[in-house]
Every structure is written in C-alpha cells, then in structure tokens.
Design a protein around this motif. Structure first.
Motif, short mmCIF file in Angstrom:
data_model
loop_
_atom_site.label_atom_id
_atom_site.label_comp_id
_atom_site.label_asym_id
_atom_site.label_seq_id
_atom_site.Cartn_x
_atom_site.Cartn_y
_atom_site.Cartn_z
N GLY A 1 2.97 45.43 -5.80
CA GLY A 1 2.88 46.61 -5.68
C GLY A 1 2.72 47.87 -4.97
N ARG A 2 2.79 47.58 -3.31
CA ARG A 2 3.31 47.87 -2.31
C ARG A 2 4.91 48.72 -2.54
NH1 ARG A 2 1.86 51.71 0.69
NH2 ARG A 2 1.96 51.24 1.77
N LEU A 3 6.02 47.11 -2.64
CA LEU A 3 7.10 47.40 -3.41
C LEU A 3 7.98 48.46 -4.07
CD1 LEU A 3 8.26 43.52 -2.72
CD2 LEU A 3 8.61 45.80 -1.06
N VAL A 4 6.77 47.92 -5.76
CA VAL A 4 6.81 49.28 -6.58
C VAL A 4 5.83 50.32 -6.38
CG1 VAL A 4 6.15 49.10 -9.35
CG2 VAL A 4 6.29 47.11 -7.96
N GLN A 5 5.13 50.85 -5.91
CA GLN A 5 5.28 51.49 -5.41
C GLN A 5 5.60 52.81 -4.54
OE1 GLN A 5 1.25 51.70 -3.06
NE2 GLN A 5 1.43 53.90 -2.55
N GLY A 6 6.74 51.91 -3.57
CA GLY A 6 7.94 52.53 -2.39
C GLY A 6 9.09 53.31 -3.21
N LEU A 7 9.44 52.44 -4.16
CA LEU A 7 9.74 52.64 -4.87
C LEU A 7 10.06 53.97 -6.03
CD1 LEU A 7 12.67 51.68 -6.08
CD2 LEU A 7 11.88 50.32 -8.40
N GLY A 8 8.74 54.03 -6.86
CA GLY A 8 8.30 55.26 -7.59
C GLY A 8 8.49 56.32 -5.83
N GLY A 9 7.66 56.63 -5.22
CA GLY A 9 7.91 57.53 -4.30
C GLY A 9 9.17 58.08 -3.43
N GLY A 10 9.49 57.22 -3.03
CA GLY A 10 10.97 57.29 -2.89
C GLY A 10 11.98 57.93 -3.85
N ALA A 11 11.78 57.68 -5.39
CA ALA A 11 12.34 58.21 -6.54
C ALA A 11 11.86 59.98 -6.89
CB ALA A 11 12.62 57.70 -7.51
N LEU A 12 10.32 59.52 -6.04
CA LEU A 12 9.63 60.95 -6.35
C LEU A 12 9.86 62.31 -5.68
CD1 LEU A 12 6.95 62.56 -7.94
CD2 LEU A 12 5.55 61.29 -6.58
N THR A 13 10.23 62.16 -4.56
CA THR A 13 10.78 62.91 -3.56
C THR A 13 11.98 63.39 -4.25
OG1 THR A 13 9.66 61.76 -2.03
CG2 THR A 13 11.04 63.00 -1.10
#
Length: 449
Positions: free
Chosen positions: A108-120
C-alpha cells in the motif's frame, strides 16, 4: 500592487486554491502521521524487517510517478494525471489501512508513493495553467504552509487516533477528505482539458520512464545499503554504487546541465535538491541528538522542531506578500545561507557541547531559510518553462527533492554508523550536511542567468 497572497483566495481562484492546498495538506499530514504510528504498526504486524522499506518504498516509487505525471501533463494537460494520482494515492491508503500483514502494508505504501509523487507534479502544472505569473509566489507560499502546518498537528493527531481507535484509521480517515478537495478543482480542470486538446501533443517519453525506474531502484538500494553486512566495507561499497547509478539515471530526468550547475533553470533544480538535502538530512538527527546527548524526553525533542516549522510558514507567507519586491535570486541566496548557518550551529553545539538551546534556536533560521527559497525556486521553475515542458520541469524539481533527500539520509546513516561514540557520530552527520549546505550556497547565485 496586487497582494498575491490575498488574490489567490479571490474569484476565480478561490476554490481551486482551497482544493489544491487541501490536497497538499493531506499528503503532508499522511507522511508525518505515518512516521508517528509506524513503530506501533511494525510491532502489531511483526514487521521489523520491513520497517525501513515502509519509508524508502514510497520515496522510490514517487520518482516514477513524478516522471509519468510530468510527461502525461505535457501531452494532455494536468487534469487526467491529477485524477489518476489521486486515485492511486487513495488506493494506497485503502490497501495500507486494511493491511493484516507488513508486506501488504508496504504494498500500500508503494502505491501511495506512486500517487503522491504524481500528485505533486500535476498540481504544479495546474498552477502554471491556472494562475498568472504574478500570483505564483502567493500560491507556492500557500503550498509551503500546507506542508508545514501538518508538522505541528500531524504527529499528535495520529497518536490520538491510533490510541483511541486504531492505527488503521490514520490511513482510512484521510480517504474521506480527499474527495471533497478534488471536487473543488474539477471545474477548473475541465477547462484545462480543452486547452490541452488545442496544443501539439509531444510523444510519450518511454526512455525517461525507464530511467526513473532505475533511479527509484538506486534510491531504494541506497536506503537499504546500511543494513548489508556481507563484509566490513559492504555498506560503503553498495552506497557508492547506488549513488553512481542514481546520478547516471537522473541525468535524463532533469534539464541539461543540472549536475554541472549551469546557470538558469539547471541551477534552480540543483539548488532545490541541495538545500532540501541539507535541511532534511540535518533535521532528522536534531531530535535524536537532543534525546541521546541532552536527555530530552522524546515528546519535547520532537517539539523543538516546531519553531522551524513556524518560521518556514511565516517566511513563506512574507516572501509571497513581497512578490517582485524581493528578487528571486536574493530570496534563494538568503535562504540557502540561513540553512547553512543553522546546520553549522548544530555542528558547533554538538562538537563543543554547547547548550541545546543554541541548536534549537538556530533551527528557526533554517525553517525561515527554507520558507524563503522553496517557494521562489518553484516560481522560477515555472517562469523558465514553456507550456510544452512545464510537466517535465515540474517533475525534475520534485525528483531533485526526492533524490536529494534520499541520498542525504542514506549518507548520514552510513556516517553515523562509522563512529564509535554518539557525540562524534552526530558531529559527523552535521558536518556532512554542512558540506551539502555549502554546495547549495555556492550554486544559489547561478539560479539567474
């Protein structure tokens, strides 16, 4: 003269400002909250072996998300990348929040990081397309405040939620807040879709995505290298190899000349990485120093960083109100000097056993320096970009942040382990970060041509 800090809350920018700042706030809150609850999670899920990966993983996958969102934004505008990044971020929260084992939580943290990086990156492109250049200092100051404020309330709130309910709700509780934030900016995003369809469409940068994946693996390997004990020099050898791979992989992901500190945009991107690396690399060890060497209780050791957080928010607000009256070059130079000065104070305090108040007070100057230079580097990145490369340059800036912080933290871990006494270890860490700070001060004047 229009006050950029006030104008971003007037029509037609009010709701997109509130929505965008809410997304930044939630991403920052989640990052800080997880740091607070992860020891509890690790103990409950028997996942001590994956503890470090729970933090390094999102940083690594975030690099991939940044590049993908930047390329996608250049092709079709920021609307679709923003929706996709929010969806991935929420999916990661759901996976982590319902995890019954540590491997599933790390997933879940890996997926969350993928989305968080793209969001920025997607949000930076939204800023470029929606706000006029005169309002960029104001909106980036608001973003800085949205990142800093959670540092005041995030850890405490996460601890309360974990204690009264469950650590699961630290992840799941954020999900319900993301949707209203996105709804606020949907009308503006629809208009950006129309603009994107009228522009020429650049190709997919498959090669850059591959380099991003390699850089992510290097970052991950660097963060894990300190735990490898195959032979005495194994951590240093693996760390050096990871740094080389990371630098080779990052070259296609940033503007030409970034690693050589070429004047203009390349130095803007490099300064962002160097200043962030120096600041965060030292900040991680400041509470540790106060606990180990000055016998501070953990709660008070963490609260000592509040002054820096408040200074960051206040400084960001001041530079936003000043607008063009404070030149970008002056803000960046002053900010980098303040960060370096604070790190030197921490080093001297450690080396000569000065009162802890010296390092604590110094960190207020570090926060003020970051509040000056971070928003201005964001403004300069967009000012030196065209509509065709806004996404690439925004992703480069975020990648510089991530890689700079990852390299700094991994290097400090190796340095800290190399000394036999804790006092010498802390001095070594602050000395290394001071060297990085000197590099940031040296590159800062080159941000303008």
């Amino acid at each position: 003269m229009t006050d950029p800090a006030a104008a971003i809350l007037r029509r037609p920018y009010r709701w997109v400002t509130i929505g965008a700042c809410a997304l930044v706030f939630l991403a920052a809150f989640e990052s800080l909250a997880v740091t607070t609850i992860m020891p509890v999670v690790s103990r409950e899920l028997d996942g001590a072996g994956l503890y470090a990966l729970a933090f390094a993983g999102p940083l690594a996958t975030g690099v991939i998300g940044m590049v993908a969102a930047g390329n996608w934004s250049d092709r079709r505008g920021p609307a679709a990348p923003l929706y996709a990044s929010v969806a991935l971020f929420v999916l990661g929260l759901l996976i982590a929040g319902t995890a019954a084992s540590m491997p599933w939580l790390v997933t879940g943290r890996l997926v969350q990081g993928l989305g968080g990086g793209a969001l920025t990156v997607a949000l930076y492109v939204v800023v470029a397309r929606v706000y006029p250049a005169a309002l960029h200092p104001g909106i980036f100051a608001a973003f800085s405040a949205a990142w800093v404020i959670p540092s005041l309330v995030g850890p405490f709130a996460a601890g309360i939620v974990a204690q009264l309910l469950s650590w699961h709700w630290v992840f799941l509780g954020v999900v319900g807040l993301v949707v209203p934030a996105v709804v606020m900016i949907v009308p503006v995003l629809r208009g950006l879709d129309g603009q994107a369809r009228e522009a020429a469409v650049p190709p997919w940068a498959v090669g850059r995505l591959g380099w991003a994946a390699l850089a992510a693996l290097a970052v991950l390997g660097l963060n894990l290298s300190a735990g490898v004990t195959l032979f005495p020099a194994a951590p240093a050898v693996l760390a050096a190899a990871a740094v080389v791979v990371a630098l080779v992989a990052v070259r296609p992901l940033v503007p030409d000349g970034t690693l050589l500190a070429r004047r203009g945009l390349p130095s803007v991107i490099l300064t962002r990485g160097l200043a962030g690396a120096a600041f965060f690399g030292a900040e991680v060890y400041l509470p540790y120093l106060l606990i180990e060497e000055y016998a501070f209780p953990p709660t008070f050791a963490g609260l000592t960083l509040t002054g820096g957080a408040l200074a960051w928010a206040g400084s960001a607000a001041i530079q936003g109100r000043l607008g063009a009256r404070l030149t970008h070059r002056a803000a960046v130079r002053t900010g980098s000097v303040l960060v370096l000065g604070a790190i030197i104070l921490a080093l001297v305090t450690t080396a000569f056993h000065w009162p802890a108040a010296v390092a604590i007070a110094g960190w207020i100057f570090a926060g003020g320096g970051m509040g000056l230079l971070y928003p201005r580097l964001s403004v300069m990145t967009l000012a030196l970009s065209t509509k065709e490369n806004e996404g690439f340059n925004s992703s480069a800036m975020s990648i510089s942040d991530s890689l700079g912080g990852a390299l700094a933290l991994a290097a400090t871990a190796i340095v800290f382990a190399a000394f036999t006494t804790t006092a010498a270890a802390f001095a070594g860490v602050f000395a290394l970060m001071a060297v990085v700070g000197v590099a940031a001060v040296a590159v800062a004047p080159r941000v303008s041509r």
